[in-house]
Design a protein around this motif. Sequence first.
Motif, PDB file in Angstrom:
ATOM      1  N   ASN A   1      89.318 153.342 -23.083  1.00 26.79           N
ATOM      2  CA  ASN A   1      87.869 153.187 -23.153  1.00 26.79           C
ATOM      3  C   ASN A   1      87.477 152.772 -24.565  1.00 26.79           C
ATOM      4  O   ASN A   1      86.785 153.490 -25.287  1.00 26.79           O
ATOM      5  CB  ASN A   1      87.181 154.487 -22.756  1.00 26.79           C
ATOM      6  N   ASN A   2      87.941 151.636 -24.931  1.00 25.16           N
ATOM      7  CA  ASN A   2      87.625 151.121 -26.249  1.00 25.16           C
ATOM      8  C   ASN A   2      87.723 149.599 -26.211  1.00 25.16           C
ATOM      9  O   ASN A   2      88.116 149.000 -25.205  1.00 25.16           O
ATOM     10  CB  ASN A   2      88.594 151.700 -27.282  1.00 25.16           C
ATOM     11  N   LEU A   3      87.358 149.026 -27.298  1.00 24.75           N
ATOM     12  CA  LEU A   3      87.334 147.563 -27.331  1.00 24.75           C
ATOM     13  C   LEU A   3      88.725 146.959 -27.332  1.00 24.75           C
ATOM     14  O   LEU A   3      88.903 145.799 -26.958  1.00 24.75           O
ATOM     15  CB  LEU A   3      86.579 147.106 -28.575  1.00 24.75           C
ATOM     16  N   GLU A   4      89.649 147.739 -27.740  1.00 27.92           N
ATOM     17  CA  GLU A   4      91.005 147.208 -27.749  1.00 27.92           C
ATOM     18  C   GLU A   4      91.517 146.970 -26.332  1.00 27.92           C
ATOM     19  O   GLU A   4      92.448 146.204 -26.124  1.00 27.92           O
ATOM     20  CB  GLU A   4      91.937 148.172 -28.482  1.00 27.92           C
ATOM     21  N   HIS A   5      90.935 147.633 -25.402  1.00 23.05           N
ATOM     22  CA  HIS A   5      91.350 147.458 -24.010  1.00 23.05           C
ATOM     23  C   HIS A   5      90.165 146.983 -23.182  1.00 23.05           C
ATOM     24  O   HIS A   5      89.885 147.526 -22.112  1.00 23.05           O
ATOM     25  CB  HIS A   5      91.892 148.773 -23.454  1.00 23.05           C
ATOM     26  N   GLU A   6      89.500 146.025 -23.737  1.00 22.64           N
ATOM     27  CA  GLU A   6      88.289 145.566 -23.084  1.00 22.64           C
ATOM     28  C   GLU A   6      88.575 145.004 -21.698  1.00 22.64           C
ATOM     29  O   GLU A   6      87.785 145.168 -20.758  1.00 22.64           O
ATOM     30  CB  GLU A   6      87.595 144.517 -23.947  1.00 22.64           C
ATOM     31  N   THR A   7      89.673 144.350 -21.576  1.00 23.08           N
ATOM     32  CA  THR A   7      89.988 143.768 -20.273  1.00 23.08           C
ATOM     33  C   THR A   7      90.134 144.840 -19.206  1.00 23.08           C
ATOM     34  O   THR A   7      89.514 144.761 -18.134  1.00 23.08           O
ATOM     35  CB  THR A   7      91.284 142.953 -20.365  1.00 23.08           C
TER      36      THR A   7
END
Length: 804
Positions: free
Chosen positions: A611-617
């Motif tokens: 749940n962060n931008l690093e795992h936006e996909t």
Amino acid sequence: MDVVSPELNSLLPDEIMDTEAIEDLPPSQPGGGAVQSQPSDDTPVPMETDTPAASEHLSLCSDATSAEHAKAPPTSSGATLSISTASQLPISISSTSSLLTLKPAMVTSLAATKTTDSLSGTSISTTGLQRLTPPFTISAANHQIILNKVASAQATEAAKSIGSQPQVFKQEGQKLLVTTIGKSGQPIMLQVAGGKPGVSQTLGDHKSQAPQFKVVTIGGRSELKQVVGSAGNQLTTLQGQQLKAVQIATKTPVSSAAPIKYIITKTVNSKGLSPQTSVSPVITGRVLTQTSPGIPSRTITLSETLNSNMQSISGKKIAISPLKSPSKVTVVSVASPTSNATQKSMTLPVNVALGQQILTVQQSTSGSPVKLATGQNTAQNIKPVQSVTMGGVGGSQFKTIIPLGSQPNVQQIQVPGSRFHYVRLVTSTTASSLGHPSGPSTSSLQTAKPMVVGTGAARMSVVPAQPVKQMAPKPLTSGAVVTTAQTQQRLIMPATPLPQIQPNFTNLPPGTVLAPAPGGGNVGYAVVPAQYVTQLQQTPFVTLASSSTFPAPAGVQTQARLPLNGLSPAETTSRPRKPCNCTKSQCLKLYCDCFANGEFCNNCNCNNCFNNLEHETERLKAIKTCLDRNPEAFKPKIGKGKQGESDRRHSKGCNCKRSGCLKNYCECYEAKIMCSSICKCIGCKNFEESPERKTLMHLADAAEVRVQQQTAAKTKLSSQISDLLMRTTPVISSGGGRLPYTFVTKEVLEATCECLLEQAKKAEQTHQPQVEAERMILEEFGHCLMRIINSAGKAKADCASINC
DNA sequence: GAGTTTGAAACT
DNA sequence: CAGTTTCAAACTC
């Protein structure tokens, strides 16, 4: 050009465009679709967090071509920015520098005014660079100043012919207003009432405690009209408030060297003349620009009071609507002539701490999008993120557009009823292509010499335009474009093409990219958690600016939250969100409170968090999955109940079986609401007459009282300790006050004790009775004290003399 | 802090 | 839609 495709427009939630209806603006011209009208609907909102039924529209579209941005020469010779404050701190902007580029036809009117309390007999002195344009009227009764705004000669004529709508500078209480904006032939009534120093405090004389107001006028051509009256005309300014008017010539790029955030909003008020225009606190320091032609009169109202006298003004109006919260500004712009939009307004939360802000509202001509250009102020920009709250009757429902100072490419919109901020991403490469040339109505933000508004430490700077940041929450046929000058384009959120547009904008989960701007290249919308905005705001500017990638918020405990579980924003914001402890869900399922609340995980204890931008996909995919399963998944669970029922109730009801609905397992109980008829709970004790519930409530109340008392006691004790510690510090610098307690040093104490012991020995040697021995010892102690005090006093005097 | 209980969410 | 499983928070000790 429409920033957002019509398809997307239809998909966008009405909430994003809805604001409190202020005035009706009859459609004046066909094709002027800058603003869409929506019929006001007063139907009850099912969810208290939902967007008010009143039509609210936000139209932000870019019609400016890259060429305009790039080519717009800073040639507005007549363009001048001047600010005159009571503190005699004029701020001027060289006309050579193009700060803002607006429609060519648009004429800039300038008014540099200095106002003081008329009651004190202080007359208003003006430093207008342009000739004063009569009529200038002041209404002492309602503290209104009506000025004819003339952008150009034609505008003047047009205004005269049609009984032009005067620009009204309304002061209520301690507020002042300002400015002339608009297009020729389109008088604008600007009413600004600033109850708080607000933004103005950063502009004006820092020494002055009186509220200050700065007005930025973005005008068209060189011809400038003095807005504020000549000598003899007096603006009634309470308590010596300072009025600052800033005029920015068209074609003048707005640049801000400072981190100042500009909030750009466009709203359309189709109903125009409605007297019900509510007045809300308005923040100064914003630029309102109206350029739509064909509209006889338009009014921009900035007001802080709850009721408005705007109805006195006829014609179309661009109003900054009333806000119940002094921290918000609602701007309603007049719909384009052809637009049958009812009303559009944006409420801009004004955070004084954020520093200066410029709000630009521009009314484009028919079919031409409105651009709002913002720049950032280098001076005292406290927070990199500026939020704009739009609409919302109360203070709880906001629509927020947040230009991120450190994240130039992102603008966020908070939609009432949605817990997410919608972020539009614009890459630097696309910035130039954002706008389409829409003829004379097209406005572009230009850069030029830095414009500094304000005096002293507080000032507003406009720096050369950089990549343009645009936001089009709800693109219309003639969209309004929000343009923010940025020093550098950065992508905070992946501006990837919209994977899939959700049918309901309000349901869009965080991280969702709404749509790429047509022909705009990498322009899109990303939906991020509302809290994330706060995270960004709380993130040090340096961190944001220094990283090309969007840095994960760190160290932020408190997160602002939208109405959640029936709690008001104030309630939710008052306490930090609990960190999640997810281990298996990757924080991408609704099990995770962070995810369910539309927040990024931050300072959580979760494992394998996605749940962060690093795992936006993955996150986007999870969001989509959740929405597919339940379109209401990201909507607040606590909403308004039916009539006769509690104001707040769980949207789905609970299913408790063993807790009796009196434990926090129960979502109803957790939200501090009683179970309703839709609940499927077994053995429910969470109802009005339930003795168990009452007992728990009493216990809870008592516990809360105890907590409060303990907190108060701690605070008091802490204060006392602090005070005591301060006492231990020698007060040397101050001329008076405390004695130097530190003179009672260890050595002094030892010496005193020796003296006392010696006296005791003496008494013992002389075989004195005990009483007499005690007297001798006490007497010696008194002598010791006197010596200490004398020494201390002498030392203090010596120190004082030295300091002098 | 570990273990248990609970109910929403997810899954079938 | 109902039943079951999974999950994380709430709760207990």
